[in-house]
Design a protein around this motif. Structure first.
Motif, short mmCIF file in Angstrom:
data_model
loop_
_atom_site.label_atom_id
_atom_site.label_comp_id
_atom_site.label_asym_id
_atom_site.label_seq_id
_atom_site.Cartn_x
_atom_site.Cartn_y
_atom_site.Cartn_z
N UNK B 211 0.85 -1.19 0.00
CA UNK B 211 0.00 0.00 0.00
C UNK B 211 0.89 1.24 0.00
N UNK B 212 0.30 2.35 -0.42
CA UNK B 212 1.01 3.61 -0.25
C UNK B 212 0.85 4.08 1.19
N UNK B 213 1.87 4.75 1.72
CA UNK B 213 1.75 5.32 3.06
C UNK B 213 0.52 6.19 3.10
N UNK B 214 -0.22 6.10 4.21
CA UNK B 214 -1.47 6.86 4.33
C UNK B 214 -1.14 8.32 4.62
N UNK B 215 -1.58 9.24 3.75
CA UNK B 215 -1.26 10.64 3.99
C UNK B 215 -2.17 11.23 5.06
N UNK B 216 -1.78 12.40 5.56
CA UNK B 216 -2.63 13.12 6.51
C UNK B 216 -2.29 12.79 7.94
N UNK B 217 -3.09 13.34 8.85
CA UNK B 217 -2.78 13.21 10.27
C UNK B 217 -3.31 11.89 10.84
N UNK B 280 -6.90 7.35 10.87
CA UNK B 280 -5.94 7.94 9.94
C UNK B 280 -6.65 8.22 8.61
N UNK B 281 -5.92 8.78 7.67
CA UNK B 281 -6.50 9.07 6.35
C UNK B 281 -7.21 10.41 6.32
N UNK B 306 -4.69 15.15 18.57
CA UNK B 306 -4.40 15.25 17.14
C UNK B 306 -2.90 15.22 16.89
N UNK B 307 -2.15 14.95 17.95
CA UNK B 307 -0.70 15.00 17.83
C UNK B 307 -0.14 13.58 17.69
N UNK B 308 0.63 13.33 16.63
CA UNK B 308 1.13 11.99 16.35
C UNK B 308 2.04 11.47 17.47
N UNK B 309 2.89 12.35 17.99
CA UNK B 309 3.83 11.93 19.04
C UNK B 309 3.08 11.59 20.32
N UNK B 310 2.15 12.46 20.69
CA UNK B 310 1.32 12.19 21.86
C UNK B 310 0.54 10.86 21.66
N UNK B 311 0.08 10.64 20.43
CA UNK B 311 -0.63 9.40 20.11
C UNK B 311 0.24 8.18 20.34
N UNK B 312 1.49 8.26 19.90
CA UNK B 312 2.41 7.14 20.11
C UNK B 312 2.66 6.90 21.59
N UNK B 313 2.71 8.02 22.37
CA UNK B 313 2.92 7.90 23.81
C UNK B 313 1.74 7.15 24.46
N UNK B 314 0.53 7.51 24.02
CA UNK B 314 -0.66 6.85 24.57
C UNK B 314 -0.69 5.37 24.19
#
Lengths: 454, 454
Positions: B211-217, B280-281, B306-314
């Protein structure tokens, strides 16, 4: 007692020996018909009818051809002399629709379009959409491993079946697969049954993986090109750019001209080929604009429509292809599939074959997934030798380009002589042995797929 | 000449009889180890090495256990006395990446994460993402039919493999599958090999659907609930509402408490369960808001990021589960999967089993697809009888609810005694016969999956 008498004793009025019924069961939509007429058509209404038919077939070593709506294009459901036709067309029940689990359990004889009409009232759909969806059954779609227009984005039948109930040649009933999204208990026999063309058993029920109806607008982009190669290059560029159309259909010049003639539309300029592309989902409009820009950069004369009705009107040109071909003569519809990047090269091969054999091969393609339908047109009921020679050349070209003999129609009787060319002898032999595990007496669709009597 | 001498004569320094290597090959991450030590580890570097090993194995009737990184959780790659270990860990080449055709051809020994790091530089990814992705091989993912966190939206391994090259038990090499999106030439043996746990042949190359990497937040929603049942009901409501999260992970109270203790986070209130959901998407933000509203309506204490880094932390809380369990004792990680609507009922069954057997069963779930991982914790290396009795009860409950023994870990040695319960005796026998077509001498991973010696 004769096989017919045994069937009648056991299944009564479900056994049909009407001449028209027997005649009808000899052929599908491939134009090819079996030699002779079958013994009888059993119109199964319940799983038990299927089991009983198979028990009699096993006891008497009688071949059985399972049949849905008979819309196949490879002769896989054609029944001839000495064979029992087991029709599942009356088994149309939807026994379960589960919006919460995104699954439905259905009988095999239901038409794809009838199922989807019912699912739509729940906001759901079953994604497989062969062009025959209004007239083909879900069981037939499973037996052929059908494709359609939406596959690049929404997958093929194999991706949309969670499980099947399968009656074996001896009448035993197996429950294959699962109802959960994930499941790796043992070998994946469900996937093996999808596309097995009636050689492994009789699918009497299927658990289907559903999707929710896609919300939002549908956008349609059409573009004409000075030749099929530039249209093919443009479609490859769309895929390579990372946009994902729901539908991307290509028509070459001969196809487009034939459909325009049938629909009494203006005659296109000589050589004109066409792409028709639809986008859907939340990014539909944005993707349509991106696609239009790519097509224009490839010299496409491009129109974008955000209107769903106008979009259907534009797509109707593509959907009239089958009728347009039928108006020209008898048609052998081919079905090669190649990696998407090889589409332009495959069109070059088709042009070469047209030159070498002195014929025209109107071709349409599901360009989003690299599946081409070259049409060979001729007079009379039998495919002439030079057409088979050209088709042979076509198949070998597709395999050379990393492609396959059949993207979605199957092997049936029409392509069995090329099967070993693609699989290799070792794999061909292994596949035959696997089929024999399911059907040790060889009574399920003998002469189809693996037979060498071509 | 002994088997070992034959291997050494033919494969030289690729044959490893180092004690530590042999000892290592006895176990995977299931905690279970084979009895005795294998004969040797062959570190195959080329397809020819694999073929040569299989030829010797066939000539001498020696069992072969194929092994990747040894991260399995069902004991399928554990090798014992008298067995050859065929390690593919050195075959890590990526022979092709085709962004235009959305495919890659790779050797089986490459780690999933290493492949994805390389694909990312082309804007691509291979969707299967087992929790072990940093340490597990693509070949191992194929052999188990691995799942992961993203399956409800992005599919399982079976959906992401177009073809495999397979070395048979006798050393012959077959090319199964195709490079095109569509292909229905003969039986779908590729799908049969996915999840076959080393019983059909040795996968020496795979053509992967990318697949292509999913763009967006990427948006992340977390919510805590007063109990696991309300968390499960909330997750079922998200699915039923038609939103499609990329990830939806559920942790019950015992799991959440154990991870909080490991990470030195504040102790959660008694009974608190948690959902962690990512979208995502293009519609990510909108879907996250819809999901948050559903969770709040189910009394979830809900936070949206809405923050990717915070999301990874969670999400890191969920990802620490395995380590948290290991800190408590020896763990038997179970892997039942049920239809999504049955998740609350399955948690009720787990609570019942906890009461009846007087044990705690910390459980996490891929709630988006109904796949639960109940963890049995005990002291010492051997799973005690009362834990097996509780696990037996758990499996039967899952099957009763329309589910399956194993969503993504496989049968291996640990679940073979329950396989026939799910498949039924007729199907179990049929699967064994199919495996015997590939491996007539029964030298490929004997004692695994289909063996009755449990």
């Amino acid at each position: 007692m004769s096989v017919l008498a045994l069937l009648q004793e056991s299944l009564g009025t479900l056994v049909d020996t009407d001449e028209a019924s027997l005649e009808d069961a000899r052929a599908d939509r491939s134009g090819h018909a079996a030699a002779g007429r079958p013994l009888a058509v059993v119109h199964a209404e319940r799983v038990e009818d299927v089991q009983q038919t198979m028990r009699i077939a096993t006891a008497t070593r009688t071949p059985v051809v399972v049949r849905g709506a008979g819309t196949g294009l490879a002769g896989a459901a054609n029944a001839g002399a000495g064979e029992i036709v087991l029709s599942l067309r009356r088994m149309t029940a939807i026994s379960e629709i589960r919006p919460d689990d995104l699954l439905a359990v259905v009988e095999p004889g239901i038409l794809n379009a009838d199922l989807n009409a019912e699912l739509a009232t729940h906001g759901l759909w079953w994604a497989p959409d062969p062009a025959s969806r209004d007239i083909s059954t879900v069981g037939g779609n499973i037996a052929t491993g059908a494709g359609g227009l939406l596959c690049a984005k929404y997958g093929v039948v194999r991706d949309a079946v969670l499980g099947v109930d399968l009656v074996l040649a001896d009448g035993r009933l197996l429950h294959l697969g699962h109802r959960s999204v994930k499941g790796v208990t043992g070998l994946d026999l469900t996937a093996l049954v999808v596309g097995s063309e009636g050689t492994l058993g009789v699918v009497v029920a299927a658990t289907l993986k559903l999707r929710r109806l896609v919300p939002g607008e549908t956008c349609t982009v059409t573009a004409t090109f000075p030749g099929v190669r530039s249209a093919a290059a443009a479609s490859a560029a769309v895929t390579a750019a990372g946009v994902q159309p729901a539908i991307m259909e290509l028509m070459d010049a001969a196809s487009l001209a034939a459909v325009h003639a049938l629909l009494a539309l203006p005659v296109p300029s000589a050589g004109t080929a066409q792409l028709t592309i639809q986008t859907d989902g939340p990014a539909a409009a944005e993707e349509a604009d991106t696609i239009a820009a790519i097509l224009r950069a490839h010299d496409g004369d491009t129109v974008v429509s955000h209107d769903r009705v106008e979009g259907e009107r534009l797509l109707a040109i593509r959907r009239s292809m089958h009728a347009a071909m039928a108006s020209l003569g008898t048609t052998l519809i081919e079905d090669v599939s190649v990696p998407r990047s090889a589409m332009p090269a495959m069109f070059d091969e088709i042009a070469r074959i047209e030159r070498e054999y002195g014929i025209t091969i109107p071709t349409v393609a599901h360009a989003g997934d690299g599946n081409l339908h070259p049409n060979f047109i001729f007079d009379g009921p039998e495919t002439p030798p030079h057409v088979w020679a050209a088709a042979d050349d076509l198949f070998r070209a597709a395999i050379r380009l990393g492609g396959t003999l059949t993207g979605e129609h199957g092997i049936g009787v029409l392509k069995r002589r090329w099967l070993a060319d693609e699989l290799g002898d070792d794999q061909w032999q292994l596949q035959r042995q696997i089929a024999a595990v399911f059907d040790p007496l060889g009574i399920l669709n003998p002469g189809k797929v693996f037979s060498l009597d071509a």
